[in-house]
Structure formats: structure tokens, C-alpha cells
Design a protein around this motif. Structure first.
Motif, short mmCIF file in Angstrom:
data_model
loop_
_atom_site.label_atom_id
_atom_site.label_comp_id
_atom_site.label_asym_id
_atom_site.label_seq_id
_atom_site.Cartn_x
_atom_site.Cartn_y
_atom_site.Cartn_z
N ALA A 47 0.83 -1.20 0.00
CA ALA A 47 0.00 0.00 0.00
C ALA A 47 0.87 1.26 0.00
O ALA A 47 0.55 2.26 -0.66
CB ALA A 47 -0.93 -0.01 1.21
N ALA A 48 1.97 1.22 0.73
CA ALA A 48 2.87 2.37 0.79
C ALA A 48 3.49 2.64 -0.58
O ALA A 48 3.60 3.80 -1.01
CB ALA A 48 3.95 2.14 1.84
N VAL A 49 3.92 1.59 -1.26
CA VAL A 49 4.51 1.76 -2.59
C VAL A 49 3.47 2.29 -3.57
O VAL A 49 3.79 3.08 -4.46
CB VAL A 49 5.14 0.45 -3.07
CG1 VAL A 49 5.54 0.52 -4.54
CG2 VAL A 49 6.36 0.11 -2.21
N ALA A 50 2.22 1.87 -3.41
CA ALA A 50 1.15 2.40 -4.27
C ALA A 50 0.96 3.90 -4.04
O ALA A 50 0.78 4.67 -5.00
CB ALA A 50 -0.15 1.65 -4.01
N MET A 79 4.16 -2.09 -11.44
CA MET A 79 3.49 -3.32 -11.03
C MET A 79 3.86 -3.75 -9.61
O MET A 79 3.32 -4.73 -9.08
CB MET A 79 3.82 -4.45 -12.01
CG MET A 79 3.30 -4.22 -13.42
SD MET A 79 3.94 -5.44 -14.60
CE MET A 79 3.15 -6.93 -14.00
N LEU A 80 4.78 -3.02 -8.98
CA LEU A 80 5.29 -3.44 -7.67
C LEU A 80 4.22 -3.60 -6.58
O LEU A 80 4.29 -4.57 -5.82
CB LEU A 80 6.36 -2.46 -7.19
CG LEU A 80 7.81 -2.95 -7.22
CD1 LEU A 80 8.74 -1.87 -6.70
CD2 LEU A 80 8.00 -4.23 -6.44
N PRO A 81 3.27 -2.71 -6.43
CA PRO A 81 2.28 -2.91 -5.36
C PRO A 81 1.61 -4.28 -5.42
O PRO A 81 1.51 -4.98 -4.39
CB PRO A 81 1.29 -1.77 -5.57
CG PRO A 81 2.11 -0.68 -6.19
CD PRO A 81 3.05 -1.40 -7.11
N ASP A 82 1.19 -4.70 -6.61
CA ASP A 82 0.57 -6.01 -6.74
C ASP A 82 1.57 -7.13 -6.48
O ASP A 82 1.25 -8.13 -5.83
CB ASP A 82 -0.03 -6.19 -8.14
CG ASP A 82 -1.28 -5.35 -8.34
OD1 ASP A 82 -1.89 -4.94 -7.33
OD2 ASP A 82 -1.64 -5.11 -9.50
N ARG A 83 2.78 -6.95 -6.97
CA ARG A 83 3.80 -7.98 -6.78
C ARG A 83 4.18 -8.12 -5.30
O ARG A 83 4.42 -9.22 -4.80
CB ARG A 83 5.04 -7.65 -7.61
CG ARG A 83 4.81 -7.67 -9.11
CD ARG A 83 4.54 -9.10 -9.58
NE ARG A 83 4.44 -9.18 -11.03
CZ ARG A 83 3.31 -9.25 -11.70
NH1 ARG A 83 2.14 -9.21 -11.05
NH2 ARG A 83 3.31 -9.34 -13.02
#
Length: 345
Positions: free
Chosen positions: A18-21, A183-187
Motif C-alpha cells: 500500500a505504501a509503494v502504491a 506493477m510493484l504494489p501487486d507484486r
């Protein structure tokens, strides 16, 4: 992985996706402007300055700066300014990247001031935009991790890596890497739910281990080793896959496990030979990804960009380390003799 107990470390690490999003939406325009400024500056060298987990993030930055941008990168020890009072004339017109979660460590503040006074472009990667470091820097990159109260840094480290990857992708105008970071948040959410409980039993009894990485995963190995030390009471040392076969190999044996974070690029060359050597030493082997012979395989997210995949690896590792700390009868939120802000001068 089934967690029978949780901690503040667990909750904060879980929040990393969530933070990266949040970071993605907040940093887009500022990183674009900074990348344009850096392209205009066209530096011949970059300096980093950090401690602890932030210094492991600096190792990740060094790899990306040198491989994606072709710019040599040097770690500037904070003590050069804070203790030895050396001049920093060599940093003039160079980016001077200071990485700090709190932005309050006295030695880093002195280093940032010295670099600024010497004519460097001081860039602060910091979680607190109201911190003294943010006021010293020419450019502030908020990592947007949110509050982090556990002594063991988790989501702030992940957010720092994400911000570095975003900056490099923007600076290099690398569309593929930009998409991978988006794509990192999902990953990260997927990585959090991977089952690394197979590492708990092999790591529950030993007093120490090696953690190996190379290229983009060396910084992850360094960070994992620190977390094993501070939260699990394990004397973990990080080495490059290319270096461990020399003197350090003498320690490896049935009571000395080895955890390996192999890169998913050409840096994995020679891994099979190393694994065979470790197996002959009868060391308990754990590897993130495809198993090699006797090694226990820990699941990973497939087909990620090799420069971004390590960020998902450390997310899975954090959950396992939290569980390991609790299984060893320790409190991951209260490591002995440690504080959240390092007060070194």
C-alpha cells in the motif's frame, strides 16, 4: 505461511504494498523533474551516504546507477565529515544521495551540510519531509512509507528501493523498468502471501548463517543478514555469490545454513558450481526460487524484471524473519540495545 503470532514489524511490513502504491502517485512529477535535472547535469560520478538498512538501499542504488546509467558510484562514509572533518571538494557538481528513514542522524546531517557547502547536488531520500535532512537538501524525495515504529525497518526499506528504482527508470528513460516498478504494489502483495515457512526449521537452531546475493540481490542479502542479527539473534553475514567460495567457505558445514538470493540475470552464472560445493560441505541450503539439488526452494514471484524482483524477495523474507524471531522466543519489535534513530557522530 501461517502466522500464529504477529507484531508491529509484521503489520508494517505487510503495509509495504500500500505504501509503494501511495508513492507511485505522489512521486511522478517530482521524479520526472529530478531526472531531467540529472540528465542536464550529466555527472561523471555519484556519491551515496547512509547507514544500516539505508546503506543497503545505497548498495542497490549503486548497482542500478552503474549498470543502467554507466555512472560510477561511491559510498561516502559519514565519519569522513562528522569525525575526520575532511574537505569534500571532490563532490562538487556531483549528486550526493543521502538516504535516511528519520532524517535526524547527526552524522548524516553533518555529511549533507558538508556536501552542500562543497557544491554537490544534495538529494535526500527520507520518510519525514519535515526532518532536518529535508531542510538541508536541495532535492527531497519522500519515500512515503508512513509511520514506522518498529525498530526493524521494513516498509521504509522497501519504499526506498522502490523510489530508487523509479528514479533510475525515469533517468534512463527505461520503459520496461518503469512498467515493472508500476506493477510493484501487486507484486509485493503476492510476495507477502508466499509460503517461506520452510526456512523456519533449518534456521531455528543454528547460531549463524551466510546470506548470499549478487548484482541486484546483494543489497537484499545485506538487509536480510541485518534482520537476522537484530531480530533473531543469528550471526548472519552477507556475501556475494562470487566471493563466498574463498575464505568464508571454511565456516560452512552441517550446523551452518546458507540462504541464497540468486539474481535472475547473468549474475547467476556459476551458481550451480557453488551449490555443489556447499552441498559437499553438508550445509543446510535454502534458495529463493528454483531448487538446486539438495537446496530447499522458497517460492518467488515469476517473470519479474531482474532489477525489480529483489524488492519482492525481501518482502517475502521479512514475513519469514518475523516468524523466525517469534519461534526463537524473541520480540522482533524490541531488539536489545537498539533505537530507531541512530545517534552516531
Amino acid at each position: 505461511m501461517i502466522d500464529t503470532e504477529t507484531s508491529q514489524m509484521f503489520a508494517e511490513a505487510q503495509d509495504a504494498s500500500a505504501a509503494v502504491a501511495r508513492q507511485a502517485s505522489n512521486l511522478a512529477s517530482s521524479l520526472s523533474a529530478l531526472a531531467e535535472q540529472l540528465r542536464t547535469l550529466a555527472p561523471g560520478i555519484i556519491f551515496t551516504c547512509a547507514r544500516g538498512s539505508s546503506d543497503h538501499a545505497a548498495s542497490y542504488a549503486k548497482f542500478l546507477f552503474e549498470t543502467c546509467l554507466g555512472i560510477p558510484t561511491v559510498s561516502q562514509a559519514p565519519s569522513i565529515s562528522s569525525i575526520y572533518k575532511a574537505t569534500l571538494a571532490h563532490v562538487a557538481r556531483a549528486p550526493f544521495l543521502v538516504i535516511s528513514q528519520s532524517g535526524r542522524s547527526p552524522d548524516l546531517l553533518l555529511s549533507a551540510e558538508a556536501a552542500r557547502d562543497a557544491g554537490a547536488l544534495v538529494i535526500a531520500l527520507v520518510n519525514d519531509v519535515q526532518s532536518p535532512l529535508a531542510h538541508i537538501a536541495h532535492v527531497v524525495i519522500p519515500i512515503d512509507a508512513g509511520p514506522e515504529k518498529s525498530v526493524a525497518a521494513t516498509k521504509s526499506y522497501i519504499c526506498t528501493l522502490s523510489a530508487i528504482a523509479r528514479l533510475v527508470a525515469e533517468w534512463a528513460n527505461d520503459r520496461t523498468m518503469k512498467q515493472a516498478v508500476d506493477m510493484l504494489p501487486d507484486r509485493l502483495a503476492q510476495a507477502w502471501n508466499l509460503d517461506w515457512s520452510g526456512a523456519i526449521a533449518p534456521l531455528s537452531r543454528p547460531d549463524g548463517l551466510f546470506v548470499l546475493g549478487r548484482g541486484p540481490t546483494l543489497a537484499i542479502a545485506q538487509e536480510a543478514a541485518l534482520k537476522f542479527k537484530e531480530t533473531c539473534g543469528l550471526h548472519a553475514e552477507a556475501f556475494s555469490i562470487a566471493e563466498v567460495a574463498h575464505g568464508p567457505m571454511a565456516l560452512v558445514g552441517p550446523d551452518f545454513p546458507v540462504l541464497i538470493f540468486p539474481p535472475s540475470d547473468s549474475g547467476a552464472a556459476g551458481l550451480d558450481g557453488l551449490m555443489a560445493t556447499l552441498a559437499r560441505q553438508q550445509a543446510p541450503l535454502l534458495i529463493a526460487g528454483q531448487g538446486h539439488g539438495a537446496a530447499a526452494s522458497l517460492p518467488v514471484i515469476p517473470d519479474m524484471h531482474p532489477n525489480v524482483a529483489p524488492i519482492a524477495l525481501i518482502q517475502s523474507c521479512y514475513r519469514m524473519v518475523n516468524a523466525l524471531s517469534l519461534s526463537r522466543g524473541l520480540d522482533p519489535d524490541r531488539p536489545p540495545l537498539l533505537n530507531k534513530v541512530t545517534q552516531t557522530r
